[in-house]
Design a protein around this motif. Structure first.
Motif, PDB file in Angstrom:
ATOM      1  N   LEU A 192       0.991  -1.123   0.044  1.00 45.66           N
ATOM      2  CA  LEU A 192      -0.046  -0.024  -0.178  1.00 45.66           C
ATOM      3  C   LEU A 192       0.887   1.257   0.112  1.00 45.66           C
ATOM      4  N   LEU A 193       0.962   2.165  -1.021  1.00 38.69           N
ATOM      5  CA  LEU A 193       1.527   3.318  -1.117  1.00 38.69           C
ATOM      6  C   LEU A 193       0.647   4.258  -0.389  1.00 38.69           C
ATOM      7  N   VAL A 194       1.538   4.700   0.744  1.00 37.33           N
ATOM      8  CA  VAL A 194       1.034   5.841   1.440  1.00 37.33           C
ATOM      9  C   VAL A 194       1.617   7.038   1.392  1.00 37.33           C
ATOM     10  N   ASP A 195       2.725   7.172   1.646  1.00 36.81           N
ATOM     11  CA  ASP A 195       3.444   8.400   1.398  1.00 36.81           C
ATOM     12  C   ASP A 195       5.013   8.108   1.027  1.00 36.81           C
ATOM     13  N   ALA A 196       5.049   7.198   0.159  1.00 41.49           N
ATOM     14  CA  ALA A 196       6.536   6.820  -0.421  1.00 41.49           C
ATOM     15  C   ALA A 196       7.208   7.963  -1.346  1.00 41.49           C
ATOM     16  N   ASN A 197       8.617   7.801  -1.178  1.00 45.77           N
ATOM     17  CA  ASN A 197       9.395   9.120  -1.670  1.00 45.77           C
ATOM     18  C   ASN A 197       9.435   8.664  -3.277  1.00 45.77           C
ATOM     19  N   LYS A 198       8.486   9.292  -3.965  1.00 44.11           N
ATOM     20  CA  LYS A 198       8.420   9.001  -5.470  1.00 44.11           C
ATOM     21  C   LYS A 198       9.564   9.384  -6.292  1.00 44.11           C
ATOM     22  N   GLN A 199      10.262  10.401  -6.081  1.00 53.20           N
ATOM     23  CA  GLN A 199      11.528  10.690  -6.576  1.00 53.20           C
ATOM     24  C   GLN A 199      12.434   9.479  -6.545  1.00 53.20           C
ATOM     25  N   ALA A 200      12.601   8.844  -5.266  1.00 51.82           N
ATOM     26  CA  ALA A 200      13.578   7.639  -5.063  1.00 51.82           C
ATOM     27  C   ALA A 200      12.859   6.648  -5.910  1.00 51.82           C
ATOM     28  N   LEU A 201      11.554   6.389  -5.783  1.00 50.89           N
ATOM     29  CA  LEU A 201      11.060   5.284  -6.476  1.00 50.89           C
ATOM     30  C   LEU A 201      11.232   5.274  -7.995  1.00 50.89           C
ATOM     31  N   SER A 202      11.238   6.485  -8.535  1.00 50.00           N
ATOM     32  CA  SER A 202      11.394   6.551  -9.881  1.00 50.00           C
ATOM     33  C   SER A 202      12.914   6.354 -10.269  1.00 50.00           C
ATOM     34  N   LEU A 203      14.009   6.789  -9.691  1.00 52.30           N
ATOM     35  CA  LEU A 203      15.269   6.774  -9.741  1.00 52.30           C
ATOM     36  C   LEU A 203      15.510   4.971  -9.736  1.00 52.30           C
TER      37      LEU A 203
END
Length: 388
Positions: A192-203
């Motif tokens: 469940l994605l709650v408040d994940a770091n999307k910038q780090a996720l994309s990288l």
């Protein structure tokens, strides 16, 4: 007392004290004995891991799958991890994620035991593992518990699509799903994605390797959103409690709400410490999940192809094809295909055969040939993430 396997009586007594009753270990539970248990005879627990280490939590999940008796006791395990990327059992890490970036950013890479796609975890991501006997495996039931919790607590409407992902606002994925089905036990787990770091996720999930041919399962990339982007009041700890209570108030086999009366009959919430003292054998499992042989060595056979440009003495350039064959993460063979008018393969003599494959190793082979790689255009949508 249940039959105990792979643990001592002394440690079994310690587990008895921690869990209130001894549910270890029924690897011999028959289908008929499971079917004969009435719904009201099945109790539920919500276990919360105190570890944030991905390898430890994967080992804990595997320990329950291998050793626990779920015939009269269903379990929801909730856990969070430090930043990491988790690939499916049958996937290729060099295809699924940006391995060099993970190493530079000290983000762990792990391979889980279930199939499915790749996902990024951090403290803004909640992981849920639903354990039951194989005969009672019901993925849709578990997902409905989650969507009901979101609506009951925040009035947030979500749907379950055909791939059994949880989606908000009609298209944005907030949860992916995978499973492990064995005998006698099974588990379904999801994120469940709650408040994940999307910038780090994309990288971390940016596809940088090209020219890899493999039969490994590839992730299907989808647009994602954090739940906090939909409702700013949602927090990971609050969500953990909301899903846990929804699980406890729902009957074991049917989506019938038993309310607080049913909650009082359940075993409730319990913090668990995934250590050798609590779970004999878990240290060995953790080291197996942490090992190179599991994370990289379990990669299905693949071939890496690079198109190279080789200068000649007369100023002309020949296009050559470099082919690297990899099995169990180890370079097995390296070949160079000569120009089409010389239609044959030339073996490249190098001491890199038998070495562990890596992006740097490919660069070393190219450098050894004295050629340069012909640029290939790769289109990558960095706003997408492949989730479990």
């Amino acid at each position: 007392m249940s039959v105990i396997c792979r643990t001592s009586i002394h440690k079994a007594k310690a587990l008895y004290n921690k869990f209130g009753e001894l549910s270890l270990v029924l690897r011999h539970a028959s289908s008929s004995s499971v079917k004969n248990v009435p719904e009201e005879g099945i109790k539920k627990s919500v276990f919360i891991s105190q570890s944030s280490d991905i390898y430890t939590n994967l080992a804990l999940e595997d320990w329950f799958y291998r050793n626990y008796d779920f015939s009269k006791h269903h379990v929801l395990l909730l856990w969070k991890n430090d930043p990491c990327v988790v690939i499916g059992r049958h996937q290729n890490p060099w295809v699924e994620c940006n391995v060099p970036a993970l190493e530079q950013s000290n983000i762990a890479l792990a391979r889980r035991n279930s199939g499915g796609g790749t996902v990024y975890h951090d403290s803004g991501n909640l992981n849920l593992s639903f354990f039951t006997p194989r005969e009672r495996y019901n993925r849709r039931y578990n997902l409905d518990v989650i969507t009901r919790a979101l609506f009951r607590e925040w009035g947030l409407k979500s749907t379950i699509n055909k791939k059994e992902d949880i989606v908000v606002q009609g298209e944005f994925k907030v949860s992916g799903t995978a499973a492990k089905l064995g005998r006698p036990n099974s588990y379904h787990h999801c994120t469940l994605l709650v408040d994940a770091n999307k910038q780090a996720l994309s990288l971390a999930l940016k596809k940088t390797e090209t020219g890899i041919t493999s039969k490994a399962t590839e992730s299907v990339r989808s647009p994602v959103k954090n739940l906090k982007e939909v409702n700013s009041h949602i927090r990971t700890e609050h969500l953990l409690n909301a899903v846990g209570w929804e699980y406890l108030r729902t009957k074991s086999l049917t989506l019938q709400d038993g309310g607080h009366q049913l909650v009082q009959q359940q075993k409730g919430f319990q913090m668990i410490n995934p250590t050798e003292d609590w779970f004999p054998g878990i240290e060995k499992l953790t080291e197996e999940f942490r090992s190179w042989d599991w994370t990289y060595g379990k990669t299905p056979v693949f071939t890496v192809t690079r198109l190279l440009e080789a200068p000649t003495q007369d100023g002309q350039n020949h296009l050559l094809k470099l082919i690297i064959e990899v099995e169990k993460g180890i370079v097995q063979d390296i070949k160079m295909t000569l120009p089409s008018d010389l239609n044959r393969d030339a073996s490249v003599i190098t001491n890199l055969r038998g070495k562990r494959y890596s992006h740097e190793l490919t660069d070393s082979i190219v450098e050894a040939t004295g050629c340069k790689v012909v640029a290939q255009d790769v289109v990558v949508d960095e706003s997408n993430v492949a989730a479990i």
